[in-house]
Design an enzyme around this catalytic site. Structure first.
Site, mmCIF file in Angstrom:
data_model
loop_
_atom_site.group_PDB
_atom_site.id
_atom_site.type_symbol
_atom_site.label_atom_id
_atom_site.label_comp_id
_atom_site.label_asym_id
_atom_site.label_seq_id
_atom_site.Cartn_x
_atom_site.Cartn_y
_atom_site.Cartn_z
ATOM 1 N N ASP A 36 -10.742 12.487 7.660
ATOM 2 C CA ASP A 36 -9.784 12.397 6.554
ATOM 3 C C ASP A 36 -9.766 13.714 5.806
ATOM 4 O OD1 ASP A 36 -8.613 11.721 3.891
ATOM 5 O OD2 ASP A 36 -8.637 9.676 4.701
ATOM 6 N N ILE A 63 -5.854 16.346 10.379
ATOM 7 C CA ILE A 63 -5.530 15.912 11.752
ATOM 8 C C ILE A 63 -4.661 16.940 12.481
ATOM 9 C CG2 ILE A 63 -5.821 13.408 11.431
ATOM 10 C CD1 ILE A 63 -2.705 13.237 11.260
ATOM 11 N N GLU A 87 1.035 10.982 5.269
ATOM 12 C CA GLU A 87 1.637 10.952 3.943
ATOM 13 C C GLU A 87 2.403 9.642 3.921
ATOM 14 O OE1 GLU A 87 1.354 12.924 1.366
ATOM 15 O OE2 GLU A 87 0.050 14.368 2.366
ATOM 16 N N ASP A 140 7.142 -1.085 9.291
ATOM 17 C CA ASP A 140 8.442 -1.731 9.504
ATOM 18 C C ASP A 140 9.599 -0.859 9.010
ATOM 19 O OD1 ASP A 140 8.008 -2.013 6.763
ATOM 20 O OD2 ASP A 140 8.271 -4.193 6.718
ATOM 21 N N TYR A 164 10.119 9.878 4.855
ATOM 22 C CA TYR A 164 8.866 9.221 5.275
ATOM 23 C C TYR A 164 9.085 8.399 6.538
ATOM 24 C CZ TYR A 164 5.500 5.391 5.597
ATOM 25 O OH TYR A 164 4.602 4.458 6.076
ATOM 26 N N LYS A 168 7.689 8.789 10.453
ATOM 27 C CA LYS A 168 6.912 7.761 11.149
ATOM 28 C C LYS A 168 7.614 7.365 12.464
ATOM 29 C CE LYS A 168 3.621 5.894 9.907
ATOM 30 N NZ LYS A 168 2.161 6.228 10.053
ATOM 31 N N PRO A 219 8.746 0.512 -14.534
ATOM 32 C CA PRO A 219 9.999 1.088 -14.029
ATOM 33 C C PRO A 219 10.505 0.424 -12.746
ATOM 34 C CG PRO A 219 8.165 2.493 -13.429
ATOM 35 C CD PRO A 219 7.573 1.347 -14.185
ATOM 36 N N VAL A 220 11.407 -0.538 -12.897
ATOM 37 C CA VAL A 220 11.970 -1.241 -11.740
ATOM 38 C C VAL A 220 13.198 -0.463 -11.264
ATOM 39 C CG1 VAL A 220 13.167 -3.358 -11.054
ATOM 40 C CG2 VAL A 220 11.090 -3.477 -12.457
HETATM 41 P P1 NAD Z 1 -2.705 6.219 1.988
HETATM 42 O O1 NAD Z 1 -1.737 7.234 1.483
HETATM 43 O O2 NAD Z 1 -3.396 5.317 1.032
HETATM 44 O O3 NAD Z 1 -3.844 6.954 2.825
HETATM 45 C C1 NAD Z 1 -3.565 8.013 3.718
HETATM 46 C C2 NAD Z 1 -4.889 8.694 4.072
HETATM 47 O O4 NAD Z 1 -4.599 9.732 5.014
HETATM 48 C C3 NAD Z 1 -5.582 9.353 2.874
HETATM 49 O O5 NAD Z 1 -6.957 9.061 2.893
HETATM 50 C C4 NAD Z 1 -5.341 10.841 3.101
HETATM 51 O O6 NAD Z 1 -6.374 11.662 2.564
HETATM 52 C C5 NAD Z 1 -5.287 10.913 4.612
HETATM 53 N N1 NAD Z 1 -4.516 12.072 5.096
HETATM 54 C C6 NAD Z 1 -3.276 12.463 4.690
HETATM 55 N N2 NAD Z 1 -2.910 13.581 5.341
HETATM 56 C C7 NAD Z 1 -3.929 13.882 6.196
HETATM 57 C C8 NAD Z 1 -4.136 14.908 7.148
HETATM 58 N N3 NAD Z 1 -3.218 15.867 7.372
HETATM 59 N N4 NAD Z 1 -5.287 14.920 7.861
HETATM 60 C C9 NAD Z 1 -6.233 13.947 7.645
HETATM 61 N N5 NAD Z 1 -6.097 12.979 6.740
HETATM 62 C C10 NAD Z 1 -4.952 12.934 6.025
HETATM 63 O O7 NAD Z 1 -1.912 5.390 3.081
HETATM 64 P P2 NAD Z 1 -2.011 3.836 3.447
HETATM 65 O O8 NAD Z 1 -1.120 3.069 2.576
HETATM 66 O O9 NAD Z 1 -3.424 3.468 3.599
HETATM 67 O O10 NAD Z 1 -1.318 3.867 4.895
HETATM 68 C C11 NAD Z 1 -2.097 4.133 6.054
HETATM 69 C C12 NAD Z 1 -1.190 4.131 7.263
HETATM 70 O O11 NAD Z 1 -0.564 2.865 7.380
HETATM 71 C C13 NAD Z 1 -0.054 5.150 7.196
HETATM 72 O O12 NAD Z 1 0.114 5.689 8.478
HETATM 73 C C14 NAD Z 1 1.157 4.333 6.783
HETATM 74 O O13 NAD Z 1 2.332 4.912 7.301
HETATM 75 C C15 NAD Z 1 0.855 3.011 7.444
HETATM 76 N N6 NAD Z 1 1.412 1.809 6.781
HETATM 77 C C16 NAD Z 1 1.211 1.594 5.439
HETATM 78 C C17 NAD Z 1 1.687 0.412 4.861
HETATM 79 C C18 NAD Z 1 1.470 0.122 3.387
HETATM 80 O O14 NAD Z 1 2.031 -0.851 2.883
HETATM 81 N N7 NAD Z 1 0.685 0.892 2.670
HETATM 82 C C19 NAD Z 1 2.356 -0.531 5.644
HETATM 83 C C20 NAD Z 1 2.570 -0.263 7.010
HETATM 84 C C21 NAD Z 1 2.066 0.903 7.568
HETATM 85 O O1 DAU Z 2 7.023 -1.504 4.485
HETATM 86 C C1 DAU Z 2 5.881 -0.746 4.716
HETATM 87 C C2 DAU Z 2 5.840 0.411 3.762
HETATM 88 O O2 DAU Z 2 5.531 -0.130 2.480
HETATM 89 C C3 DAU Z 2 4.817 1.483 4.149
HETATM 90 O O3 DAU Z 2 5.213 2.060 5.356
HETATM 91 C C4 DAU Z 2 4.712 2.552 3.072
HETATM 92 O O4 DAU Z 2 3.674 3.467 3.392
HETATM 93 C C5 DAU Z 2 4.393 1.883 1.751
HETATM 94 O O5 DAU Z 2 4.388 2.854 0.718
HETATM 95 C C6 DAU Z 2 5.433 0.806 1.434
HETATM 96 O O6 DAU Z 2 6.726 1.397 1.171
HETATM 97 P P1 DAU Z 2 7.675 0.863 -0.017
HETATM 98 O O7 DAU Z 2 8.607 1.945 -0.368
HETATM 99 O O8 DAU Z 2 8.228 -0.471 0.313
HETATM 100 O O9 DAU Z 2 6.531 0.656 -1.155
HETATM 101 P P2 DAU Z 2 6.507 0.990 -2.708
HETATM 102 O O10 DAU Z 2 5.267 0.340 -3.252
HETATM 103 O O11 DAU Z 2 6.718 2.428 -2.991
HETATM 104 O O12 DAU Z 2 7.762 0.203 -3.254
HETATM 105 C C7 DAU Z 2 7.924 -1.194 -3.051
HETATM 106 C C8 DAU Z 2 9.270 -1.580 -3.644
HETATM 107 O O13 DAU Z 2 9.192 -1.438 -5.074
HETATM 108 C C9 DAU Z 2 10.411 -0.688 -3.205
HETATM 109 O O14 DAU Z 2 11.585 -1.478 -3.073
HETATM 110 C C10 DAU Z 2 10.596 0.295 -4.346
HETATM 111 C C11 DAU Z 2 10.186 -0.522 -5.556
HETATM 112 N N1 DAU Z 2 9.564 0.248 -6.661
HETATM 113 C C12 DAU Z 2 8.492 1.020 -6.367
HETATM 114 C C13 DAU Z 2 7.887 1.770 -7.350
HETATM 115 C C14 DAU Z 2 6.706 2.644 -7.040
HETATM 116 C C15 DAU Z 2 10.065 0.135 -7.956
HETATM 117 O O15 DAU Z 2 11.020 -0.609 -8.224
HETATM 118 N N2 DAU Z 2 9.460 0.879 -8.932
HETATM 119 C C16 DAU Z 2 8.405 1.705 -8.679
HETATM 120 O O16 DAU Z 2 7.917 2.373 -9.629
#
Ligand code: NAD
Ligand code: DAU
Length: 356
Positions: A36, A63, A87, A140, A164, A168, A219-220
């Site tokens: 990481d 990475i 990211e 998704d 983003y 992906k 902030p919605v």
């Molecule tokens: P996160 O942002 O919390 O964590 C990302 C991690 O990757 C961090 O620890 C960061 O330091 C590390 N990282 C970033 N750039 C890097 C690099 N260049 N080299 C090495 N490490 C690096 O993300 P998350 O929410 O835990 O998501 C993890 C994975 O799951 C991602 O690939 C994301 O696309 C996927 N994903 C997330 C969600 C969600 O709801 N959070 C849903 C579906 C898929």
């Molecule tokens: O669906 C999977 C994805 O879910 C992952 O791939 C992403 O890494 C993860 O960040 C997440 O993406 P979203 O954009 O759906 O998540 P986020 O929490 O940023 O936002 C969820 C919903 O809430 C989206 O419709 C935007 C809204 N939102 C978000 C924030 C941060 C608001 O209305 N206000 C806010 O301040």
């Protein structure tokens, strides 16, 4: 024989839950090499419970760094590679797409190349080489946005909208290409929105909770009627383990639990929880509708039938239970929340929310 997992991004939200789950709940003889970079989203405090555990080897590196990645494959010969590193925040990708392409696309190719090289090594004479399984953790969001009806299946065409999700999707296509071209045993998992402990408070649930605790506006974006399909993080992690061990090489598996909620429903649930458990004065009056996210996807909804039928996966945590567990965790770890929302977080917040 010790089985080695190379986990990237294992100090982030889902990655740290995955590493903790593997090492704390599993009795098998395993080791986790956790690669990481520790960007703003990576936090070693998430892994504090593993201090002193020799089965966890943490390596701070990028990475995209070919030499480091190659050296790790050479030294540890991982059986399983799980690529969480990315990211991950849509709003940041709208501000600054470059780093998303670099890490999410370039970093994934670097890992795929190293895995391919390791996988192609001939076995030592009379030696046993179990091979490499590569799992690309995807989302998704690569499928784009749904109308009021229907769900994403594994055959839904890719149609990403944000930088983003486009990055992906590109990584998914490359992972698939390594299977199609070189037969590297690859799987891609596409999960819906996760929630649970250790999620960075740029994401909806911890951000809204943090603001509510501080009596700050919530902030919605736009009308708040966008729909997300929520899954408790441990259910996602279990699905990944199943795919690693039993998935058919080259296959994509969607992961989700039919848990659709509008953003407003989520925000109202958080406010009700805070009003009940922390502070009676907090109410819906904190909800503030702000300028919508650019290119905002309206609805996500996963059809998880394939992973259910093929691998027997089912989510175990109902949303009502998972959200309380999550909010309780944040309340019990307000030092964690305070730490990650100090310093750089404040300028991030001003940049994203200042003009809305
Ligand atoms: P996160 O942002 O919390 O964590 C990302 C991690 O990757 C961090 O620890 C960061 O330091 C590390 N990282 C970033 N750039 C890097 C690099 N260049 N080299 C090495 N490490 C690096 O993300 P998350 O929410 O835990 O998501 C993890 C994975 O799951 C991602 O690939 C994301 O696309 C996927 N994903 C997330 C969600 C969600 O709801 N959070 C849903 C579906 C898929
Ligand atoms: O669906 C999977 C994805 O879910 C992952 O791939 C992403 O890494 C993860 O960040 C997440 O993406 P979203 O954009 O759906 O998540 P986020 O929490 O940023 O936002 C969820 C919903 O809430 C989206 O419709 C935007 C809204 N939102 C978000 C924030 C941060 C608001 O209305 N206000 C806010 O301040």
């Amino acid at each position: 024989m010790t089985t080695t997992y190379l986990v990237t991004g294992g100090a982030g939200f889902i990655g740290s839950n995955f590493v903790l789950g593997l090492l704390q709940n599993r009795k098998r003889d395993i080791r986790v090499v956790n690669l990481d970079k520790l960007t703003y989203a990576g936090n070693l405090a998430n892994l504090g419970a593993l201090e002193g555990d020799e089965r966890h080897i943490f390596v701070q590196a990028d990475i995209c760094d070919r030499e480091v990645v190659a050296a790790l494959f050479e030294r540890w010969q991982p059986r399983y590679v799980v690529n969480f590193a990315a990211e991950s925040h849509v709003d940041r990708s709208i501000e600054d797409p470059d780093v998303f392409v670099r890490t999410n696309v370039g970093g994934t190719v670097t890992l795929l190349q190293a895995a391919k090289q390791a996988w192609e090594q001939p076995a030592e004479p009379l030696g046993y080489r179990p091979g490499v399984r590569f799992l690309q953790v995807s989302t998704d969001e690569v499928y784009g946005s749904l109308g009021a009806e229907g769900f994403f299946t594994e055959d839904t065409p890719l149609d990403p909208h944000s930088p983003y999700s486009a990055s992906k999707a590109a990584a998914d296509l490359l992972a698939q290409a390594f299977f199609d071209t070189y037969r590297l045993p690859v799987n891609i998992t596409r999960c819906s929105n996760n929630y649970g402990p250790f999620q960075f408070p740029e994401k909806l649930i911890p951000l809204m909770l943090n603001n509510a605790l501080q009596h700050q506006p919530l902030p919605v974006y736009g009308d708040g009627l966008q729909v997300r399909d929520w899954l408790y993080v441990e259910d996602h992690c279990r699905a990944i383990e199943l795919v690693l061990e039993h998935g058919v090489a080259g296959e994509v598996y969607n992961i989700g639990g039919h848990n659709e909620r509008t953003n407003l429903q989520i925000v109202q649930a958080i406010l009700a929880y805070v009003a009940k458990n922390v502070d009676k004065v907090v109410d819906d009056g904190l909800i503030t509708h702000v300028t919508d996210r650019k290119g905002h996807d309206r609805r996500y909804g996963i059809d998880p039938r394939k992973i259910g039928e093929a691998l027997g996966w089912q989510p175990q945590t109902a949303f009502e239970q998972g959200i309380v567990r999550t909010l309780d965790w944040y309340l019990a770890h307000q030092d964690w929340l305070a730490d990650v929302t100090s310093g750089a977080y404040l300028s991030y917040y001003q940049k994203i929310y200042g003009d809305r």
